[in-house]
Motif scaffolding. Structure first.
Motif, PDB file in Angstrom:
ATOM      1  N   TRP A 136       0.812  -1.217   0.000  1.00  0.00           N
ATOM      2  CA  TRP A 136       0.000   0.000   0.000  1.00  0.00           C
ATOM      3  C   TRP A 136       0.848   1.271   0.000  1.00  0.00           C
ATOM      4  O   TRP A 136       0.321   2.367   0.146  1.00  0.00           O
ATOM      5  N   PHE A 144       2.592   2.578  -2.497  1.00  0.00           N
ATOM      6  CA  PHE A 144       2.811   3.177  -3.809  1.00  0.00           C
ATOM      7  C   PHE A 144       1.490   3.296  -4.551  1.00  0.00           C
ATOM      8  O   PHE A 144       0.508   2.616  -4.237  1.00  0.00           O
ATOM      9  N   ARG A 145       1.485   4.181  -5.559  1.00  0.00           N
ATOM     10  CA  ARG A 145       0.339   4.326  -6.449  1.00  0.00           C
ATOM     11  C   ARG A 145       0.604   3.521  -7.719  1.00  0.00           C
ATOM     12  O   ARG A 145       1.669   3.643  -8.329  1.00  0.00           O
ATOM     13  N   THR A 146      -0.351   2.704  -8.100  1.00  0.00           N
ATOM     14  CA  THR A 146      -0.164   1.865  -9.283  1.00  0.00           C
ATOM     15  C   THR A 146       0.053   2.712 -10.535  1.00  0.00           C
ATOM     16  O   THR A 146       0.789   2.307 -11.435  1.00  0.00           O
ATOM     17  N   ALA A 147      -0.572   3.893 -10.588  1.00  0.00           N
ATOM     18  CA  ALA A 147      -0.416   4.763 -11.754  1.00  0.00           C
ATOM     19  C   ALA A 147       1.039   5.195 -11.929  1.00  0.00           C
ATOM     20  O   ALA A 147       1.533   5.307 -13.060  1.00  0.00           O
ATOM     21  N   GLU A 148       1.739   5.426 -10.828  1.00  0.00           N
ATOM     22  CA  GLU A 148       3.142   5.840 -10.906  1.00  0.00           C
ATOM     23  C   GLU A 148       4.018   4.695 -11.421  1.00  0.00           C
ATOM     24  O   GLU A 148       4.943   4.918 -12.214  1.00  0.00           O
ATOM     25  N   ARG A 152      -3.217  -4.694  -7.820  1.00  0.00           N
ATOM     26  CA  ARG A 152      -3.040  -5.408  -6.556  1.00  0.00           C
ATOM     27  C   ARG A 152      -3.977  -6.606  -6.545  1.00  0.00           C
ATOM     28  O   ARG A 152      -5.145  -6.487  -6.865  1.00  0.00           O
TER      29      ARG A 152
END
Length: 262
Positions: A81, A83-87, A105
């Motif tokens: 949790w 990090f942002r998946t978009a990044e 995830r």
């Protein structure tokens, strides 16, 4: 009359107390549940369960999954949790071989990376091996082909990157049905024409063409072949149309050129 009012109020007092007690209990239970939920979240975030357990890469064909994972900068030491998946997707989209990446995830603590690779348009000959050439002109020197599968043309003698890139741009727009006919492409530049190519086709014909307008000229190949009586020979395709001659006629023409030069 006053006594009736007093009795009525006294009768209500126990009910009011009971209602207040139940309301207080409900509030207490709510706060206790909230407290335990928060404690559980804190414990979960500090436990191994909140860290990545497995990273699964899907959709790849020639890109090494280990390389994709390395480019994502994800590992078992990373909290799932944190990090942002978009990044992560933005980072992977910068990899030269990848057109698009999607990071998800997966419960409880797994990651799935789905990639769409750039199209392969040919293989480049380098010594005894072949390497995929992608539509953006990049050669995958990390993906060595030992046994040719016939799924893309083989390129030989392309010693100048500029002309290789020009041909790549043409191969991208070439219909797949035409590309499937091509077995080998040789770069045969001359002083008067540095764009000259010789193609060996799967049906036995040879084609002499130019890198310039290669895709447009080769699109007429099936129509040209359908009009020929010979099973093999050389087809010269250019702006002015197509010329067919046998291998003997080509060899005779070369001998004449050699004699005139002498």
């Amino acid at each position: 009359m006053d006594d009736e009012k007093v009795v009525s109020i006294e009768d209500r007092i126990p009910k009011l107390k009971e209602a207040r007690r139940k309301k207080t209990n409900r509030r207490l239970i709510f706060y206790l549940c909230l407290f335990f939920v928060l404690i559980s979240i804190v414990v979960y975030l500090q436990s191994p369960l909140s860290y990545i357990n497995d990273i699964n890469v899907v959709g790849y064909q020639y890109t090494e999954p280990e390389s994709i994972i390395e480019s994502s900068q994800l590992s078992e030491e990373v909290n799932i949790w944190s990090f942002r998946t978009a990044e992560i997707e933005e980072q992977l989209n910068e990899v030269p071989e990848i057109r698009e990446a999607v990071v998800k995830r997966k419960f409880p603590n797994n990651i799935e990376i789905s990639v769409e690779e750039l199209d392969k348009v040919a293989y480049i000959n380098e010594g005894d091996f072949f390497y995929p050439l992608l539509e953006n002109g990049n050669m995958l020197d990390s993906f060595r082909i030992v046994e040719y599968q016939g799924d893309a043309p083989l390129l030989f003698d392309f010693t100048d990157e500029e002309y290789l890139l020009l041909l790549t741009e043409q191969l991208v727009t070439l219909p797949q049905s035409i590309a499937n006919h091509i077995s080998e492409i040789y770069w045969e530049p001359t002083e008067s024409n540095p764009f000259s190519l010789r193609l060996f086709m799967n049906d036995g014909y040879e084609v002499v063409a130019s890198i310039r307008n290669f895709s447009d000229h080769m699109s007429s190949y099936p129509s040209i072949v359908s009009q020929l009586d010979e099973d093999n020979g050389v087809i010269e395709i250019g702006t002015g149309g197509a010329i067919f001659y046998t291998k003997d006629e080509e060899n005779e023409g070369n001998e004449v050129d050699d004699e005139s030069e002498g």
